[in-house]
Motif scaffolding. Structure first.
Motif, PDB file in Angstrom:
ATOM      1  N   CYS A 210       0.815  -1.221   0.000  1.00  0.00           N
ATOM      2  CA  CYS A 210       0.000   0.000   0.000  1.00  0.00           C
ATOM      3  C   CYS A 210       0.846   1.268   0.000  1.00  0.00           C
ATOM      4  O   CYS A 210       0.460   2.261  -0.623  1.00  0.00           O
ATOM      5  N   CYS A 211       1.985   1.258   0.680  1.00  0.00           N
ATOM      6  CA  CYS A 211       2.800   2.470   0.825  1.00  0.00           C
ATOM      7  C   CYS A 211       3.905   2.570  -0.216  1.00  0.00           C
ATOM      8  O   CYS A 211       4.332   3.684  -0.547  1.00  0.00           O
ATOM      9  N   CYS A 212       4.395   1.460  -0.710  1.00  0.00           N
ATOM     10  CA  CYS A 212       5.509   1.464  -1.681  1.00  0.00           C
ATOM     11  C   CYS A 212       5.153   0.533  -2.835  1.00  0.00           C
ATOM     12  O   CYS A 212       5.849  -0.464  -3.084  1.00  0.00           O
ATOM     13  N   THR A 213       4.078   0.851  -3.517  1.00  0.00           N
ATOM     14  CA  THR A 213       3.548  -0.070  -4.529  1.00  0.00           C
ATOM     15  C   THR A 213       4.534  -0.325  -5.660  1.00  0.00           C
ATOM     16  O   THR A 213       4.783  -1.474  -6.034  1.00  0.00           O
ATOM     17  N   SER A 214       5.100   0.749  -6.225  1.00  0.00           N
ATOM     18  CA  SER A 214       6.006   0.563  -7.368  1.00  0.00           C
ATOM     19  C   SER A 214       7.278  -0.156  -6.942  1.00  0.00           C
ATOM     20  O   SER A 214       7.817  -0.975  -7.693  1.00  0.00           O
ATOM     21  N   LEU A 215       7.784   0.130  -5.729  1.00  0.00           N
ATOM     22  CA  LEU A 215       8.977  -0.565  -5.247  1.00  0.00           C
ATOM     23  C   LEU A 215       8.668  -2.029  -4.954  1.00  0.00           C
ATOM     24  O   LEU A 215       9.518  -2.907  -5.158  1.00  0.00           O
ATOM     25  N   ALA A 216       7.449  -2.307  -4.484  1.00  0.00           N
ATOM     26  CA  ALA A 216       7.055  -3.699  -4.260  1.00  0.00           C
ATOM     27  C   ALA A 216       7.000  -4.461  -5.581  1.00  0.00           C
ATOM     28  O   ALA A 216       7.418  -5.626  -5.659  1.00  0.00           O
ATOM     29  N   LEU A 217       6.509  -3.798  -6.637  1.00  0.00           N
ATOM     30  CA  LEU A 217       6.493  -4.421  -7.962  1.00  0.00           C
ATOM     31  C   LEU A 217       7.913  -4.668  -8.449  1.00  0.00           C
ATOM     32  O   LEU A 217       8.206  -5.709  -9.048  1.00  0.00           O
ATOM     33  N   SER A 218       8.808  -3.702  -8.196  1.00  0.00           N
ATOM     34  CA  SER A 218      10.214  -3.893  -8.574  1.00  0.00           C
ATOM     35  C   SER A 218      10.827  -5.070  -7.831  1.00  0.00           C
ATOM     36  O   SER A 218      11.610  -5.834  -8.390  1.00  0.00           O
ATOM     37  N   GLY A 219      10.462  -5.221  -6.543  1.00  0.00           N
ATOM     38  CA  GLY A 219      10.953  -6.358  -5.785  1.00  0.00           C
ATOM     39  C   GLY A 219      10.469  -7.683  -6.349  1.00  0.00           C
ATOM     40  O   GLY A 219      11.221  -8.662  -6.417  1.00  0.00           O
ATOM     41  N   ASN A 220       9.210  -7.721  -6.773  1.00  0.00           N
ATOM     42  CA  ASN A 220       8.686  -8.938  -7.403  1.00  0.00           C
ATOM     43  C   ASN A 220       9.463  -9.271  -8.673  1.00  0.00           C
ATOM     44  O   ASN A 220       9.819 -10.426  -8.918  1.00  0.00           O
ATOM     45  N   ARG A 221       9.720  -8.252  -9.475  1.00  0.00           N
ATOM     46  CA  ARG A 221      10.435  -8.492 -10.730  1.00  0.00           C
ATOM     47  C   ARG A 221      11.875  -8.922 -10.464  1.00  0.00           C
ATOM     48  O   ARG A 221      12.418  -9.773 -11.163  1.00  0.00           O
ATOM     49  N   PHE A 222      12.484  -8.331  -9.442  1.00  0.00           N
ATOM     50  CA  PHE A 222      13.848  -8.722  -9.090  1.00  0.00           C
ATOM     51  C   PHE A 222      13.889 -10.193  -8.694  1.00  0.00           C
ATOM     52  O   PHE A 222      14.813 -10.931  -9.079  1.00  0.00           O
ATOM     53  N   MET A 223      12.899 -10.645  -7.926  1.00  0.00           N
ATOM     54  CA  MET A 223      12.863 -12.048  -7.526  1.00  0.00           C
ATOM     55  C   MET A 223      12.662 -12.954  -8.730  1.00  0.00           C
ATOM     56  O   MET A 223      13.315 -13.999  -8.848  1.00  0.00           O
TER      57      MET A 223
END
Length: 305
Positions: free
Chosen positions: A109-122
């Motif tokens: 909720c607070c860092c949506t785009s960074l969370a998406l980047s983390g998913n892609r990194f994984m």
């Protein structure tokens, strides 16, 4: 979410700050040495992703918080890794330590785009997926346009129409990234996860290697297997013989997930080679002998970061 500097509505002397969700899409934070080890290809490109996974594309466009949360949970279930905020991209204090999975709600909720980047990194580092030139071009273009509009808004008034177009471009790109990653996850669910490529694992930062080493697939107590058939030295690790590396620079001893790969020393960040060392079944002296040989080899080769 971010507050636009110029998105302020003035009426009758009152100032009303307008909050708007405008995620900043950036090129994936993968170091060059890691990117050079990536060799796998995406099942579909960013352009084809909306047609290959239309429901996930729409979900990421209209409700990105729910989309990235659900996808991270799938990734953690597949890899068996503990939850770390933003997939370990920001290892600052408690953010670099395993936390309760419920904390993912705040991240989504607070860092949506960074969370998406983390998913892609994984997805890229665990499943070995390399961006195509077209993918990089799309991500770079969106990143630069968004940065340009944001910086320009500090000096001039940007028409609202342009801002809305940038918002739409960001949302569509996020949807494409999420859908592309979902296609890979579904393929891994179908064919099974064999663990990260050792060549990629050896180039990851120490805290990323630690996350992977702590992985425990559902129903299993041992770490996930690496790519390919298990080698004898890896089987010996599962039987209780530890794989240790003595740094050729600082002489400290630390663990390694697998022999025959490059690992970073968590104490001095020097690069070391874990083996190869021949370990015979039933021998408790072979690991120490191999440890001394590997340390001497590392010192002679001068592995440094």
């Amino acid at each position: 979410s971010r507050i636009r500097p110029s998105a302020v509505a003035r009426s009758g002397g009152s100032v009303c700050c307008v909050l708007s969700w405008q995620p900043l899409i950036a090129k994936m934070p993968i170091q060059q040495e890691v990117a050079q080890q990536l060799s796998g290809h995406w099942k579909v490109g960013l352009f084809e992703a909306p047609c290959s996974s239309p429901l996930q594309f729409c979900l990421a466009c209209w409700c990105p918080c729910c989309a990235v949360y659900n996808q991270r949970m799938q990734l953690l279930d597949l890899t068996g890794e503990p939850y770390v905020c933003c997939a370990g991209l920001c290892p600052c204090g408690p953010l670099g330590e395993p936390q309760d999975r419920n904390c993912m709600i705040l991240e989504a909720c607070c860092c949506t785009s960074l969370a998406l980047s983390g998913n892609r990194f994984m997805v890229q580092t665990r499943f070995d997926k390399e961006n195509t030139a077209c993918d990089d071009c799309i991500l770079w273009t969106v990143c630069l346009i968004d940065c340009f509009v944001t910086i320009a808004s500090c000096f001039i008034e940007i028409p609202e129409e342009i801002r809305l177009l940038v918002d739409c471009m960001n949302m569509i790109t996020m949807g494409c990234m999420h859908a592309q990653q979902d296609v890979e996850i579904q393929d891994i669910k179908k064919n099974g996860y064999q663990g990260p490529n050792p060549a990629i694992l050896g180039m990851l930062p120490p805290h990323q290697q630690s996350m992977i080493q702590q992985a425990k697939p559902p129903g299993m107590g041992a770490p996930a297997q690496m790519h390919g058939a298990p080698q004898p030295h890896f089987q010996m690790q599962q039987q209780g013989v530890p794989i240790q590396v003595q740094c050729g620079n600082c002489r400290q001893i630390f663990g390694a997930p697998q022999q025959g790969m490059q690992v970073l020393c968590p104490f001095c960040q020097s690069r070391n080679l874990a083996g190869p060392v021949i370990v015979t079944a039933g021998s408790r002296h072979a690991p120490q002998s191999g440890l001394r040989q590997a340390a001497a080899a590392n010192q002679m080769m001068g592995w440094r970061q």
